[in-house]
Design a protein around this motif. Structure first.
Motif, short mmCIF file in Angstrom:
data_model
loop_
_atom_site.label_atom_id
_atom_site.label_comp_id
_atom_site.label_asym_id
_atom_site.label_seq_id
_atom_site.Cartn_x
_atom_site.Cartn_y
_atom_site.Cartn_z
N THR A 123 0.87 -1.17 0.00
CA THR A 123 0.00 0.00 0.00
C THR A 123 0.91 1.23 0.00
O THR A 123 1.92 1.25 0.70
CB THR A 123 -0.89 0.05 1.25
OG1 THR A 123 -0.06 -0.19 2.39
CG2 THR A 123 -2.00 -0.99 1.19
N GLY A 127 0.80 12.63 -0.85
CA GLY A 127 -0.06 13.80 -0.96
C GLY A 127 -0.05 14.37 -2.35
O GLY A 127 0.39 15.50 -2.58
N ASP A 128 -0.52 13.58 -3.29
CA ASP A 128 -0.55 13.97 -4.68
C ASP A 128 -1.48 13.01 -5.41
O ASP A 128 -1.36 11.80 -5.24
CB ASP A 128 0.87 13.89 -5.28
CG ASP A 128 0.92 14.51 -6.66
OD1 ASP A 128 1.44 15.63 -6.78
OD2 ASP A 128 0.42 13.89 -7.61
N SER A 129 -2.38 13.55 -6.19
CA SER A 129 -3.41 12.69 -6.79
C SER A 129 -2.85 11.68 -7.78
O SER A 129 -3.49 10.67 -8.06
CB SER A 129 -4.47 13.55 -7.47
OG SER A 129 -3.88 14.31 -8.50
N GLY A 143 -3.69 8.69 -3.76
CA GLY A 143 -3.43 10.11 -3.55
C GLY A 143 -4.21 10.57 -2.34
O GLY A 143 -5.36 10.17 -2.15
N ILE A 144 -3.58 11.38 -1.50
CA ILE A 144 -4.22 11.81 -0.26
C ILE A 144 -4.04 13.31 -0.05
O ILE A 144 -3.19 13.94 -0.68
CB ILE A 144 -3.66 11.04 0.97
CG1 ILE A 144 -2.14 11.24 1.09
CG2 ILE A 144 -4.01 9.56 0.88
CD1 ILE A 144 -1.53 10.56 2.33
N GLY A 145 -4.84 13.87 0.84
CA GLY A 145 -4.72 15.28 1.20
C GLY A 145 -3.76 15.46 2.36
O GLY A 145 -3.20 14.49 2.88
N VAL A 193 -14.83 11.51 -16.89
CA VAL A 193 -13.93 11.95 -15.82
C VAL A 193 -14.48 11.61 -14.44
O VAL A 193 -13.76 11.69 -13.45
CB VAL A 193 -13.61 13.46 -15.89
CG1 VAL A 193 -12.78 13.77 -17.13
CG2 VAL A 193 -14.87 14.31 -15.87
N LYS A 194 -15.77 11.25 -14.36
CA LYS A 194 -16.30 10.84 -13.06
C LYS A 194 -16.70 9.37 -13.06
O LYS A 194 -17.23 8.88 -12.06
CB LYS A 194 -17.45 11.73 -12.62
CG LYS A 194 -18.42 12.17 -13.70
CD LYS A 194 -19.32 13.30 -13.18
CE LYS A 194 -20.14 13.94 -14.28
NZ LYS A 194 -19.33 14.79 -15.16
N VAL A 197 -15.33 7.20 -10.02
CA VAL A 197 -15.49 7.57 -8.61
C VAL A 197 -16.00 6.36 -7.82
O VAL A 197 -16.97 5.73 -8.22
CB VAL A 197 -16.43 8.78 -8.45
CG1 VAL A 197 -16.69 9.07 -6.98
CG2 VAL A 197 -15.86 10.01 -9.14
N GLY A 198 -15.32 6.03 -6.75
CA GLY A 198 -15.71 4.89 -5.93
C GLY A 198 -15.04 3.58 -6.34
O GLY A 198 -15.19 2.57 -5.69
N ILE A 224 -6.73 8.74 -11.89
CA ILE A 224 -7.44 9.80 -11.16
C ILE A 224 -8.16 10.73 -12.13
O ILE A 224 -9.20 11.29 -11.79
CB ILE A 224 -6.48 10.57 -10.22
CG1 ILE A 224 -7.23 11.56 -9.33
CG2 ILE A 224 -5.40 11.30 -11.01
CD1 ILE A 224 -8.20 10.94 -8.36
N GLU A 225 -7.63 10.87 -13.34
CA GLU A 225 -8.30 11.71 -14.33
C GLU A 225 -9.63 11.09 -14.76
O GLU A 225 -10.50 11.77 -15.29
CB GLU A 225 -7.39 11.92 -15.55
CG GLU A 225 -6.64 13.22 -15.55
CD GLU A 225 -5.81 13.45 -14.31
OE1 GLU A 225 -6.23 14.26 -13.48
OE2 GLU A 225 -4.75 12.83 -14.15
N ARG A 229 -9.44 6.64 -7.77
CA ARG A 229 -8.34 7.08 -6.91
C ARG A 229 -7.12 6.18 -7.06
O ARG A 229 -6.00 6.61 -6.85
CB ARG A 229 -8.84 7.05 -5.47
CG ARG A 229 -7.97 7.80 -4.53
CD ARG A 229 -8.68 7.94 -3.22
NE ARG A 229 -7.94 8.79 -2.32
CZ ARG A 229 -8.37 9.13 -1.11
NH1 ARG A 229 -9.53 8.68 -0.69
NH2 ARG A 229 -7.65 9.91 -0.35
N SER B 80 -5.18 16.58 -5.58
CA SER B 80 -5.56 16.22 -4.21
C SER B 80 -5.36 17.36 -3.22
O SER B 80 -5.57 17.19 -2.04
CB SER B 80 -4.73 15.02 -3.76
OG SER B 80 -3.35 15.37 -3.75
N GLU B 103 -13.64 12.00 -5.16
CA GLU B 103 -13.37 11.25 -3.93
C GLU B 103 -12.36 11.91 -2.98
O GLU B 103 -12.56 11.95 -1.77
CB GLU B 103 -12.84 9.89 -4.37
CG GLU B 103 -13.04 8.80 -3.39
CD GLU B 103 -12.77 7.45 -4.07
OE1 GLU B 103 -13.27 7.22 -5.18
OE2 GLU B 103 -12.03 6.67 -3.47
N ASN B 108 -10.95 15.04 1.89
CA ASN B 108 -10.25 16.20 2.45
C ASN B 108 -11.23 17.13 3.18
O ASN B 108 -10.92 17.67 4.23
CB ASN B 108 -9.55 16.99 1.35
CG ASN B 108 -8.31 16.28 0.81
OD1 ASN B 108 -7.80 15.36 1.44
ND2 ASN B 108 -7.85 16.71 -0.33
#
Lengths: 467, 198
Positions: A123, A127-129, A143-145, A193-194, A197-198, A224-225, A229, B80, B103, B108
Motif C-alpha cells: 500500500t 499527498g498527490d493525486s 493520492g491523499i490530502g 472523468v467521473k 469515482v468509488g 485519477i483523471e 483514486r 488532491s 473522492e 479532504n
C-alpha cells in the motif's frame, strides 16, 4: 472463488475496522514532497506527535523546483522557503530526502518505481493525486490530502473505505504511433472523468500485458483523471524484470522469495469483479484533447464535437470548453496551431517517453515561434537520456533540455504559459489555468505527438512523421 | 472529542456555483500553493474564474457571508490539494451540497469537518435557483437526518455512513482514532513480507 489483488492487499494491510465502518489500513510506503507536507508536519508538532515509522517515508522535491538552473538558493524566494522547510522537516523527523544533490531527485512518481521503492503488494500513499501511478507495479496506491499526510506520518495508517473494482481490458495490438497515453486518454474519454469515482481500476487484457513497465506507469498515472483514486496492473514477469537490481528492490535470495509473494498477490482467475469494460486496442488512434478536462478528447483524425451531441449532463461543460479554447464544433483538431510544446510530467517523462519523442525530433527542427521544452522526470532519467545522446537530438532540433521537475505540468515554477498560448503537452491535465496562465490552453497528447506538433507548429498525426 | 467538533447540522445562507467537473485547480490555482501554511488562501478562492467573470457568485455582494456552497456534479476533481477545501473553509464555507463529489476532495473536506451532502440532480437545480432568488434565506444541512431544508421545503440528501459517523461524533480528524490501534499497527507491519526482508 478467487480473490483480486485489491482484496489481498487490502486484507494484508488491515489493522482493524473502525467505528465509522472504514478500514484502518497500514501504509507500507509513504512518499512526500514540498507542497503538501509542510502543513502536515506543523500539525504533528502542534499535536506533539512523532513520525511513527520514519524509515517508511521518503521525500523528494519536485513541484516547485526551477528546471533551468537548480543552484540554491533559488531565485524564487517562496520556492526557496518551501525547500528549506522540507529539508528541515526531514532532518527533524529523520526522513530520507532525495535532494537536488543526491542524483536521485525527480518527480515523486518517477523516482518511486525507478529506485525500486515501489513494489507489488504494497500500500502506498502520497499527498498527490497522481500516486495512482505506482499501481503499475501491482501496488495499491492512493493520492491523499494534507490531513491524511499527517495521519500517515503519525500512525503509518489511513482510514479508508475499500473501493469497488472495475477491470478495464484493453485487447489486441496497438498500432504504430499509438502509445500508452492514447490508451488511457481513450479510456477516460469512454468512461468519463467521473466514471471511476468509488472504484479502483484494474488494467488488464493483452495490450496491457504486452506493455513495458513505463507504459503501464503512464496508464495508471491518469486513473485519477477518470475519477478512480487507484489503478493497478497485476504483477507479472515484466514487473519482476523491471525491479531486479534496483536500489531498494530486494537482492539475491530475497528477490526470489519476493517474486513468489508478488506473484501470489495477483488477481486470480474467476475472482469477483464489480464491473468489466473492454476496449479494442487496435482501433485506438493518437488522441488529442480539445477541452478543459481530460475526458474531452478526439482522435487526431477527428473533428471537435458539437455540444448538441453531448450527453445532457456534459452539454454545458462542452460549450464552456469550446468557448474557453476558442474552438468551433466540427473543426478538425489537426491543424490547431501551437505556441508551446512540453514533454515532461509524471505521466510521460521517463526514458521511453523521451526516446519516442526523440525519434520524431531527430534531424528535424522545431517550428519557428514554438517554444519547446523537454523536462526529464528525474535526475536518473536525465542521466540515462544524456548517456544515449537524446539531449543532443532535442537541442539540435531546437528544444530546451531542462533539469528534472514537475515544471510546466502545473506551472508552480518559472515554466508557465503566457496569456492565451496553446501548449501541446505530454502532461495529464488540461484544466483552465493549469499550466500557469489563467487563460492558457492545453492540448494533452503523447510525447511523440508533442514532438510532432512542435516540428509542424500545429497538431499533426505523428504517424505521418514516423513513416 | 470536544463538542464543538460535532457536525450535526450546518445552518447558513447559500451560494450557488453552477457547473459540473469543477476541479481543484480552479478552486485554488497552483501558484497560490507556494506557501508552507494555508494562511490567506481565502483571498484566492476561484480567483481566475472571478477575474474572468465579474458576475461569478464569489464576487457578488449578495452571497458574501454565505456558508453553504451549492455545486453540480463531480465537484473538486483533479489535484488532491487540501488547499481547495481549506480555501473554501477560510472564505467561510461550512458545508457543501451538490450532485456528486470527487473522492479525494470529499475526504479532504470531511477531514476538515466540512460535510459534503449529495442530492438528486433536480434538487441541485432547485437549490441553485432558489438560492439565487432568495440569497437571504437560510439553508439547513442536516447531517444526522440526511436532508436539506430551504424555506418550507425539505429534500432528501445522502452522506456515506463513514463520513456521517465521523461528523456526528466529531471524529473527522482521524489521527486520534488511528492511534488507538496502538501496537496493532506494528503487528500488521511485522507480517508484511516486504518489511521483513521477504
Amino acid at each position: 472463488m478467487g480473490e483480486t489483488l485489491l482484496d489481498k492487499v487490502w486484507r494484508a494491510h488491515t489493522v482493524k475496522m473502525l467505528p465509522s465502518g472504514q478500514t484502518q489500513l497500514f501504509i507500507g510506503l509513504h512518499l512526500i514532497h514540498e507542497v503538501t507536507s509542510p502543513q502536515a508536519f506543523q500539525m504533528l508538532r502542534e499535536a506533539g506527535l512523532k513520525v511513527r515509522l520514519p524509515e517508511r517515508t521518503f521525500a523528494t522535491i519536485d513541484h516547485i523546483v526551477p528546471t533551468a538552473s537548480q543552484m540554491r538558493p533559488f531565485g524564487d524566494l517562496l520556492a526557496e522557503e518551501m525547500t528549506v522547510h522540507l529539508v528541515r522537516n526531514c532532518q527533524e523527523f529523520d526522513i530520507r530526502l532525495f535532494d537536488l544533490n543526491s542524483g536521485r531527485q525527480g518527480i515523486v512518481h518517477v523516482i518511486g518505481p525507478e529506485l525500486g521503492l515501489t513494489q507489488p503488494g504494497m500500500t502506498i500513499a502520497c499527498g498527490d493525486s497522481h500516486t495512482s501511478t505506482h499501481g503499475a507495479l501491482g501496488a495499491l496506491a492512493f493520492g491523499i490530502g494534507t490531513s491524511q499526510v499527517r495521519d500517515v506520518l503519525a500512525t503509518q495508517c489511513l482510514a479508508m473505505a475499500k473501493p469497488k473494482l472495475r477491470q478495464i481490458r484493453v485487447e489486441g495490438c496497438l498500432a504504430r504511433g499509438v502509445y500508452a497515453k492514447d490508451v488511457i486518454l481513450s479510456i477516460i474519454q469512454r468512461l468519463g472523468v467521473k466514471g471511476g469515482v468509488g472504484y479502483a481500476y484494474e488494467y488488464a487484457g493483452s495490450a496491457v500485458e504486452a506493455m513495458s513497465m513505463e507504459e503501464r506507469l503512464t496508464i495508471c498515472n491518469m486513473s485519477i483523471e477518470g475519477g478512480a483514486r487507484a489503478g493497478y496492473v497485476n504483477p507479472d514477469a515484466t514487473t519482476f524484470d523491471y525491479l531486479k537490481g534496483r536500489s531498494f528492490a530486494p537482492q539475491g535470495g530475497a528477490f526470489d522469495r519476493a517474486v513468489a509473494w508478488w506473484r501470489s498477490m495477483a488477481t486470480e482467475p474467476g475472482a469477483t469483479l464489480d464491473d468489466v469494460v473492454t476496449l479494442d486496442g487496435g482501433s485506438i488512434q493518437p488522441v488529442v484533447t480539445w477541452g478543459i478536462n481530460p475526458g474531452q478528447s478526439v482522435g487526431v483524425g477527428d473533428r471537435i464535437p458539437n455540444p448538441a451531441e453531448a450527453p445532457e449532463t456534459d452539454r454545458a461543460a462542452w460549450t464552456e470548453a469550446l468557448t474557453f479554447m476558442d474552438f468551433k464544433p466540427g473543426q478538425p483538431i489537426a491543424g490547431t496551431r501551437i505556441d508551446v510544446a512540453f514533454i515532461g510530467s509524471c505521466t510521460n517523462a521517463r526514458l521511453s517517453d523521451l526516446r519516442a519523442a526523440a525519434q520524431v525530433a531527430r534531424g528535424r527542427k522545431v517550428a519557428k515561434g514554438v517554444r519547446a521544452l523537454v523536462v526529464p522526470g528525474s535526475q536518473a532519467v536525465a542521466a540515462a537520456a544524456e548517456a544515449e545522446g537524446l539531449h543532443v537530438i532535442f537541442q539540435e532540433a531546437g528544444f530546451e533540455w531542462r533539469k528534472a521537475g514537475c515544471s510546466l505540468c502545473l506551472g508552480m515554477n518559472e515554466d508557465k504559459l503566457k496569456g492565451r498560448e496553446i501548449c501541446a503537452s505530454s502532461s495529464n491535465r488540461n484544466f483552465k489555468g493549469r499550466q500557469g496562465s489563467p487563460m492558457g490552453r492545453t492540448l494533452l497528447m503523447s510525447p511523440a505527438m508533442v514532438a510532432a506538433a512542435s516540428i509542424a507548429g500545429e497538431v499533426v498525426d505523428v504517424r505521418e512523421l514516423l513513416r | 472529542m470536544s463538542g464543538d467538533s460535532v457536525r450535526r447540522q450546518i445552518v447558513g445562507r447559500g451560494i450557488p456555483l453552477p457547473g459540473n467537473d469543477i476541479d481543484t485547480d480552479r478552486i485554488i490555482p497552483a501558484r497560490f500553493l507556494k506557501s508552507v501554511t494555508f494562511e490567506g488562501l481565502e483571498q484566492h478562492v476561484f480567483v481566475d474564474d472571478r477575474l474572468q467573470a465579474p458576475d461569478h457568485p464569489f464576487n457578488e455582494d449578495r452571497y458574501q457571508g454565505a456558508s453553504i456552497l451549492v455545486v453540480g456534479l463531480n465537484f473538486g476533481c483533479g489535484s488532491s490539494r487540501e488547499h481547495a477545501p481549506e480555501a473554501l473553509k477560510r472564505w467561510g464555507i461550512r458545508g457543501i451540497v451538490g450532485g456528486s463529489f470527487a473522492e479525494i476532495f470529499f475526504g479532504n473536506s470531511t477531514a476538515l469537518g466540512i460535510p459534503c451532502l449529495t442530492v438528486a440532480p433536480q434538487d441541485v437545480e432547485w437549490l441553485m435557483g432558489t438560492v439565487a432568488h432568495h440569497p437571504e434565506r437560510e439553508i439547513v444541512l442536516d447531517v444526522e437526518a440526511q436532508r436539506v431544508r430551504l424555506g418550507d421545503r425539505t429534500i432528501p440528501a445522502r452522506l456515506p455512513d463513514a463520513a456521517r459517523k465521523q461528523l456526528l461524533t466529531g471524529t473527522w480528524n482521524a489521527t486520534a482514532v488511528l492511534l488507538e490501534a496502538g501496537e496493532g499497527i506494528e503487528r500488521v507491519a511485522k507480517d508484511l513480507p516486504y518489511l521483513r526482508g521477504y
